[in-house]
Every structure is written in structure tokens, then in C-alpha cells.
Scaffold this active site. Structure first.
Site, PDB file in Angstrom:
ATOM      1  CB  SER A  42      -0.958   0.016   1.190  1.00  0.00           C
ATOM      2  OG  SER A  42      -0.250   0.228   2.388  1.00  0.00           O
ATOM      3  CE  LYS A  83      -2.704   2.007   4.861  1.00  0.00           C
ATOM      4  NZ  LYS A  83      -2.432   1.136   3.766  1.00  0.00           N
TER       5      LYS A  83
END
Length: 186
Positions: A42, A83
Site C-alpha cells: 500500500s 500510511k
């Protein structure tokens, strides 16, 4: 007799030194810095699956979260996610034509330039507004909006919602393994 006393003192000194060393190691490991392994794709191309990073817990406590910081947070009881912070409290947020709009202004994301150039068709980030995913027009106090750099393949605030700042463990920008990728990241 003198020899036994000397050996006893030496043993006590070594024991104290080891206890202090282990105590300091635990303090550093659990309160200041902790390692994390990137699990998944990701955050590609910025971070690769299996990269090992150092999470800075103390710097996070002292400073404030800034836009584009890479943070580690508790996603659930068993998993931590890594993230990038895109939206901060008080922000309205949207993507249009692969551009980030914060409070109506386009903000560049230079860390995505290389990835965008490699895309054969379409955009890296689909068009959306904060309201599309959260039913809110502005990010409330105490929360952030996070996204993975691999926008087409990331479980982030578009799926899991806003992230409570209290769930953030710390920020990270140091890769220490593998050696060929060792260094600071943006």
C-alpha cells in the site's frame, strides 16, 4: 578469602551493568523508538513490502502531526498500519484530476510523481471528496485522513474512515533494512 570477595564484587558490578543495559534497551524500545516491518504494497513505491523502519514515538509526542508525515497507527487489536497523513483537523479534502485539493487549493504531492509517470492509463487517485467517504465536509478535531502512496491498492481512510490521532503510535521516515534502501524517505 580476598580473592573470593574480589570475585563477588566483580560479579555484582557486572550484574548491575547488565540490568542497567537491559533497562535502557527496554526504555528505548518501548518508549522512544520501535521497529516496524512494512507489510504489503500500500505504500509502494515509497516503501516496499518487507522494508524495516524505525518508528519515532518521542518525536511524535513532542511535535505535531504534519501533512504528508508517514505514520504508524493501530488499525485494530492485532494490526498496525503505515500510511501518509493527507488531511488534518479542520481541512476539507478532495481529489480531482489526480490532484489533491485541501480547502480548495491544489497541493503538490512530489512523492507520487515517479509513480504517476509510470501509469499506463487513467489516474493514480480517483476523483472524490471527503464527504464521499466520511459524510463530513471537514475533518474534525482529533482526527486525520490517511492514504497509502499506492492509491490503487491501499486500505486507508477511504475504506476505514478517519483515524483518531490517539491511535497513532508515531511517525517514521528511516528505513534501516534492506541495506540498499537504508536512509531517510520523504
Amino acid at each position: 578469602m580476598e580473592q573470593t570477595k574480589k570475585e563477588k564484587n566483580e560479579f555484582l558490578e557486572w550484574s548491575k551493568a547488565l540490568v542497567i543495559a537491559f533497562g535502557l534497551a527496554l526504555l528505548i524500545r518501548y518508549l522512544l523508538f520501535t521497529p516496524i516491518v512494512v507489510d504489503g504494497e500500500s505504500m509502494m513505491p515509497t516503501l516496499e513490502n518487507g522494508d524495516r523502519m524505525i518508528v519515532n514515538k518521542i518525536g511524535f509526542e513532542i511535535g505535531e502531526i504534519e501533512r504528508f508525515d508517514i505514520v504508524v497507527f493501530h488499525a485494530n487489536e492485532n494490526k498496525d498500519y503505515i500510511k501518509r497523513v493527507i488531511g488534518l483537523p479542520g481541512d476539507s479534502l478532495a481529489y480531482k484530476n489526480d490532484q489533491l485539493l485541501i480547502n480548495g487549493e491544489v497541493l503538490p504531492e512530489p512523492y507520487l510523481d515517479k509513480y504517476k509517470a509510470e501509469i499506463n492509463s487513467g489516474t493514480l487517485t480517483e476523483n472524490f471528496t471527503l464527504e464521499d467517504y466520511t459524510q463530513m465536509t471537514v475533518i474534525p478535531e482529533g482526527y486525520v485522513f490517511v492514504m497509502g502512496d499506492n492509491r490503487r491498492n491501499s486500505t486507508d481512510s477511504r475504506e476505514i474512515g478517519l483515524i483518531s490521532i490517539s491511535e497513532i503510535i508515531g511517525n517514521t521516515n528511516v528505513v534501516f533494512w534492506p541495506p540498499n534502501e537504508m536512509g531517510l524517505i520523504e
